[in-house]
Design a protein around this motif. Structure first.
Motif, PDB file in Angstrom:
ATOM      1  N   ALA A   1       0.819  -1.211   0.000  1.00 17.78           N
ATOM      2  CA  ALA A   1       0.000   0.000   0.000  1.00 17.78           C
ATOM      3  C   ALA A   1       0.852   1.260   0.000  1.00 17.78           C
ATOM      4  N   ASN A   2       0.470   2.197  -0.880  1.00 18.34           N
ATOM      5  CA  ASN A   2       1.055   3.527  -0.853  1.00 18.34           C
ATOM      6  C   ASN A   2       0.031   4.448  -0.209  1.00 18.34           C
ATOM      7  N   ILE A   3       0.390   4.960   0.943  1.00 21.48           N
ATOM      8  CA  ILE A   3      -0.620   5.564   1.799  1.00 21.48           C
ATOM      9  C   ILE A   3      -0.517   7.077   1.852  1.00 21.48           C
ATOM     10  N   ALA A   4      -1.657   7.740   1.607  1.00 28.27           N
ATOM     11  CA  ALA A   4      -1.696   9.198   1.769  1.00 28.27           C
ATOM     12  C   ALA A   4      -2.480   9.526   3.030  1.00 28.27           C
ATOM     13  N   LEU A   5      -1.989  10.519   3.775  1.00 26.61           N
ATOM     14  CA  LEU A   5      -2.699  10.977   4.974  1.00 26.61           C
ATOM     15  C   LEU A   5      -3.173  12.400   4.721  1.00 26.61           C
ATOM     16  N   LEU A   6      -4.462  12.597   4.703  1.00 25.15           N
ATOM     17  CA  LEU A   6      -5.001  13.898   4.319  1.00 25.15           C
ATOM     18  C   LEU A   6      -5.762  14.573   5.453  1.00 25.15           C
ATOM     19  N   ASP A   7      -5.342  15.785   5.736  1.00 23.06           N
ATOM     20  CA  ASP A   7      -6.130  16.600   6.651  1.00 23.06           C
ATOM     21  C   ASP A   7      -6.940  17.577   5.797  1.00 23.06           C
ATOM     22  N   VAL A   8      -7.716  17.017   4.891  1.00 17.17           N
ATOM     23  CA  VAL A   8      -8.486  17.796   3.920  1.00 17.17           C
ATOM     24  C   VAL A   8      -9.858  17.136   3.841  1.00 17.17           C
ATOM     25  N   ALA A   9     -10.924  17.951   3.710  1.00 13.31           N
ATOM     26  CA  ALA A   9     -12.246  17.352   3.505  1.00 13.31           C
ATOM     27  C   ALA A   9     -12.414  17.059   2.026  1.00 13.31           C
TER      28      ALA A   9
ATOM     29  N   ILE B   1      -5.453  12.777  -6.065  1.00 14.73           N
ATOM     30  CA  ILE B   1      -4.999  11.658  -5.223  1.00 14.73           C
ATOM     31  C   ILE B   1      -4.462  10.530  -6.105  1.00 14.73           C
ATOM     32  N   ALA B   2      -5.230  10.235  -7.157  1.00 19.44           N
ATOM     33  CA  ALA B   2      -4.819   9.151  -8.054  1.00 19.44           C
ATOM     34  C   ALA B   2      -3.462   9.467  -8.689  1.00 19.44           C
ATOM     35  N   LYS B   3      -3.273  10.734  -9.019  1.00 20.86           N
ATOM     36  CA  LYS B   3      -2.023  11.145  -9.677  1.00 20.86           C
ATOM     37  C   LYS B   3      -0.804  10.908  -8.769  1.00 20.86           C
ATOM     38  N   SER B   4      -1.028  11.026  -7.481  1.00 23.44           N
ATOM     39  CA  SER B   4       0.096  10.819  -6.541  1.00 23.44           C
ATOM     40  C   SER B   4       0.478   9.338  -6.442  1.00 23.44           C
ATOM     41  N   LYS B   5      -0.355   8.483  -7.024  1.00 24.87           N
ATOM     42  CA  LYS B   5      -0.152   7.024  -7.000  1.00 24.87           C
ATOM     43  C   LYS B   5      -0.494   6.404  -5.641  1.00 24.87           C
ATOM     44  N   ALA B   6      -1.229   7.168  -4.836  1.00 27.85           N
ATOM     45  CA  ALA B   6      -1.684   6.574  -3.571  1.00 27.85           C
ATOM     46  C   ALA B   6      -2.744   5.535  -3.871  1.00 27.85           C
TER      47      ALA B   6
ATOM     48  N   ALA C   1       4.174   5.225  11.621  1.00 27.59           N
ATOM     49  CA  ALA C   1       4.295   3.818  11.246  1.00 27.59           C
ATOM     50  C   ALA C   1       4.657   3.648   9.769  1.00 27.59           C
ATOM     51  N   THR C   2       4.095   4.510   8.916  1.00 28.38           N
ATOM     52  CA  THR C   2       4.254   4.287   7.475  1.00 28.38           C
ATOM     53  C   THR C   2       5.259   5.234   6.826  1.00 28.38           C
ATOM     54  N   GLY C   3       5.619   6.287   7.553  1.00 23.01           N
ATOM     55  CA  GLY C   3       6.537   7.275   6.979  1.00 23.01           C
ATOM     56  C   GLY C   3       5.816   8.295   6.107  1.00 23.01           C
ATOM     57  N   ALA C   4       4.483   8.277   6.100  1.00 25.08           N
ATOM     58  CA  ALA C   4       3.736   9.250   5.297  1.00 25.08           C
ATOM     59  C   ALA C   4       3.753  10.625   5.964  1.00 25.08           C
TER      60      ALA C   4
ATOM     61  N   LEU D   1       3.818  10.063   0.375  1.00 23.34           N
ATOM     62  CA  LEU D   1       3.169   8.785   0.664  1.00 23.34           C
ATOM     63  C   LEU D   1       3.987   7.919   1.609  1.00 23.34           C
ATOM     64  N   GLY D   2       3.284   7.133   2.384  1.00 27.79           N
ATOM     65  CA  GLY D   2       3.936   6.158   3.253  1.00 27.79           C
ATOM     66  C   GLY D   2       3.705   4.759   2.723  1.00 27.79           C
TER      67      GLY D   2
END
Ligand code: ADP
Ligand code: MG
Length: 549
Positions: free
Chosen positions: A241-249, A287-292, A331-334, A348-349
Motif C-alpha cells: 500500500a502507498n498511503i496518503a494521509l489527508l487533513d483535507v475534507a 490523489i490518483a495522480k500521486s499514486k496513492a 508507522a508508514t513514513g507518510a 506517501l507512506g
C-alpha cells in the motif's frame, strides 16, 4: 464561623456557617483521611493482593487490582484524599507502575508523622527529616540497583512478568505471551541516540475488542484503526500500500446561509450539480495522480468522491482521529498533507498490507507489515469487556515498567527486598544525623517497610516475624536481596528468583509519597472556600473519612 480578636474588637472574617479546622485538629483529620485512602488500596498489593469491584451510579462495573484505577474511580471528595489520588496519577504518568506502593508508603508516612506529632515534634522537623531520608534513600537505591540493557531480553521479560504479577489476567502462559508482545512493541518503537534509548509509549497503541481469548492478543507491526472502508466498492485488501494521509475534507464546503445560491431553473440545478461533481472528481484525480492506493482522511468524504475513489480502486477511510493520523505517519513514513495541491508521491507512506477485517461483527482496518515502524499496536482480545479492560491496564503498567527499565538501564529486586535494604541503611543514617530529624528518618524507614509487610499479610504470613527475619537476613552478607516469596509463603532470595522491578518506579514512588505527605503535613488550617467546584460544604467533612489502625 471564625472570629479574630484584636484590641477588644471582634472581626468576622469568614461567612456564617463556613467550615474551619485549625492546628492539631486539621493535622489529625488530614492524617486520618490520607491514611484511610491508603488503607483502601493496601490489600491489592502484590500477586496475592485482592481485587476491588467498583460500581458507578449508572451500574458500570470495574473489577481491578490497579491502584491508580481504583482511586480514580472512587470519586473521593475530601481535598486530602484528592492529594492521595494525585500520587497515583503522577506515578502512573511518570512511570506507569508502582501506584499502590507509592500510595501506601505515603499513608504510612502520614500515620508515623501522627505519632511524632504526639511526641511534640513540630511538622517542619518531620518534613525536613522525611526529605533527608528520601535523598539518602535515593542514593542507597542507586547503589543497590543492577545494570541492564535493551538486549538482555530474559531480564526484561522478568520485569514485565513481575509488573503483571498482581493482575488477574489468566495464567503464566498468557502472561508470558503478553510480556513478550510488550517487549516486542517497546523494542520496535525504541529510538537510540548514542547509548541513550528513548521510548515514546504514546506510539504503542493498545486497541481492544472483546471476543476471542487472551491468547489471541497480538502484535501488529503498524496501526490498527477502529474504522471501516468508506465505500463497499473499494478493495478490502491492498498489498504494498502507498498511503496518503489527508487533513483535507473531500467534500464541497457547504455554502454559508447568507451566501445562498439562487437556482431558478432545472438547467441551473443540473449545471450546479455537474460543477460540484467535477470538483470532487478533480480532488480524486489529484490523489490518483500521486499514486496513492490507500487514503486516510481526517475529515469527511462526499459520496461522489467515494464513488470516484472506488472507481480508481483506492481504499479510503474517513473521519480518522488525529491521534491515529499521527500514529499512521510514524508507522508508514507518510506526511500529513493539508492541501491536495501539495500532494505528491513523496508524501506517501508504505505498508506491506492494508486490510479490512471483520472482528466480532465489526470492521477494523489493519495497516501492517510496515518497514521498521516507530508506531505499533497491540490488539487485545479476551472473553469479556472487564477482561480486555484489565488487560489494557496491565499492559499500560508493563509498558511503563519496561520503558523505565530500558531508559534508565537499571533494575532492583522486588518482593519487598529493596524496601528492607533501604530501611536498614536509613536507620544507620538516622543515628548519624541525630537530633529531631533522627526520629523522622526512622519513621521514614518504618514507612517503607509497609511494602514487605503488606506482601507478607496478603500471603498469610505473620508480618512482624517476617520483617524481623528479613532485617536479619539483610544484615548478613548473603541476604541483601531477600524478600517475600509470595507463592511459597516464605522469605527467599529475590535475585535468584528473578523478581525484578524498574529502579525508576521505586525512585518515583519515593518522590511522590514524600511530596504528598509533606504537603499534607504543612496544612494547619482548613477552610472550606467557595469557588472551585467540588469544594464548599461537601468538600471537607469534619472528622475525616475513617480512622487509623
Ligand atoms: P503497584 O501498583 O505498587 O505496582 P502491585 O500490585 O503491582 O502494586 O504490586 C507490586 C509489589 O508486588 C512489588 O513490591 C513487587 O515487588 C511485588 N511482587 C510482584 N510480583 C512478585 C512476586 N512474584 N514475588 C514477590 N513479590 C512480588
Ligand atoms: Mg504493579
Amino acid at each position: 464561623m471564625a472570629e479574630n480578636q484584636l484590641g477588644g474588637q471582634q472581626y468576622l472574617i469568614l461567612p456564617e456557617g463556613a467550615n474551619r479546622l485549625i492546628g492539631k485538629e486539621a493535622q489529625r483529620t488530614n492524617i486520618a483521611v490520607g491514611y484511610a485512602v491508603s488503607s483502601i488500596v493496601r490489600t491489592t498489593l502484590g500477586p496475592k493482593g485482592m481485587d476491588k469491584m467498583l460500581v458507578s451510579e449508572l451500574g458500570d462495573i470495574v473489577i481491578t487490582n490497579d491502584g491508580a484505577t481504583i482511586l480514580e474511580e472512587m470519586n473521593v471528595e475530601h481535598p486530602v484524599a484528592k492529594i492521595m489520588v494525585e500520587i497515583a496519577k503522577t506515578q502512573d504518568k511518570e512511570v506507569g507502575d508502582g501506584t499502590t506502593s507509592a500510595v501506601i508508603i505515603a499513608g504510612d508516612l502520614l500515620k508515623n508523622a501522627g505519632n511524632l506529632l504526639d511526641q511534640g515534634i513540630p511538622p517542619a522537623s518531620i518534613i525536613k527529616g522525611y526529605e533527608m531520608a528520601r535523598d539518602r534513600a535515593l542514593e542507597v537505591l542507586s547503589s543497590y540497583s543492577t545494570n541492564v540493557n535493551i538486549d538482555e531480553e530474559d531480564k526484561l521479560l522478568r520485569v514485565a512478568m513481575i509488573s503483571m504479577g498482581s493482575k488477574n489476567i489468566g495464567g503464566d502462559h498468557t502472561k508470558k505471551h503478553l510480556a513478550s508482545l510488550s517487549l516486542q512493541a517497546i523494542k520496535q518503537v525504541a529510538e537510540k541516540t548514542g547509548n541513550k534509548v528513548s521510548i515514546d509509549r504514546d506510539f504503542i497503541k493498545l486497541e481492544k475488542k472483546e471476543g476471542g481469548s487472551l491468547e489471541d492478543t497480538s502484535f501488529i507491526n503498524g496501526v490498527l484503526i477502529d474504522k471501516e472502508v468508506a465505500h463497499p466498492g473499494m478493495p478490502k485488501t491492498v498489498k504494498n500500500a502507498n498511503i496518503a494521509l489527508l487533513d483535507v475534507a473531500l467534500e464541497i464546503e457547504k455554502t454559508e446561509t447568507d451566501a445562498r445560491i439562487e437556482i431558478t431553473s432545472p438547467e441551473q440545478m443540473q449545471a450546479f450539480l455537474e460543477q460540484e461533481e467535477k470538483m470532487l472528481k478533480g480532488m480524486v484525480d489529484k490523489i490518483a495522480k500521486s499514486k496513492a492506493n490507500v487514503v486516510f482522511v481526517q475529515k469527511g468524504i462526499d459520496d461522489v468522491a467515494q464513488h470516484y475513489l472506488a472507481k480508481n480502486s483506492i481504499v479510503a477511510v474517513r473521519r480518522v482521529k488525529k491521534s491515529d493520523m499521527e500514529k499512521l505517519a510514524k508507522a508508514t513514513g507518510a506526511r500529513l498533507v493539508t492541501s491536495l495541491d501539495d500532494l505528491s508521491d513523496l508524501d506517501l507512506g508504505y505498508a506491506g498490507l492494508v486490510e479490512e477485517r471483520k472482528i466480532s461483527g465489526e470492521q477494523m482496518i489493519f495497516v501492517e507489515k510496515c518497514r521498521d515502524p516507530k508506531s505499533v499496536t497491540i490488539f487485545i482480545r479476551g472473553g469479556t469487556k472487564q477482561m480486555v479492560d484489565e488487560v489494557e491496564r496491565a499492559l499500560t503498567d508493563v509498558m511503563g515498567a519496561l520503558a523505565s527499565t530500558i531508559e534508565e538501564g537499571k533494575y532492583v529486586t522486588g518482593g519487598g527486598s529493596t524496601e528492607i535494604e533501604v530501611a536498614l541503611k536509613l536507620r544507620d543514617y538516622a543515628t548519624d544525623v541525630g537530633g529531631r530529624e533522627q526520629l523522622a528518618i526512622q519513621a521514614f524507614a518504618d514507612s517503607l517497610e509497609v511494602v514487605p509487610k503488606s506482601l507478607a499479610e496478603s500471603s498469610g504470613m505473620d508480618p512482624i516475624d517476617t520483617l524481623v527475619q528479613l532485617r536479619s537476613k539483610h544484615k548478613g552478607k548473603e541476604g541483601k536481596s531477600y524478600g517475600i516469596d509470595v507463592y511459597k509463603n516464605t522469605t527467599a532470595d529475590m535475585d535468584k528468583q528473578g523478581i525484578f522491578e524498574p529502579l525508576k518506579v521505586k525512585e518515583q514512588a519515593l518522590y511522590s509519597a514524600t511530596d504528598a505527605a509533606a504537603s499534607i503535613l504543612r496544612i494547619d488550617d482548613m477552610i472550606s472556600s467557595k469557588g472551585r467546584a467540588g469544594a464548599g460544604a461537601g468538600g471537607m467533612p469534619p472528622g475525616g473519612m475513617g480512622g487509623m489502625e
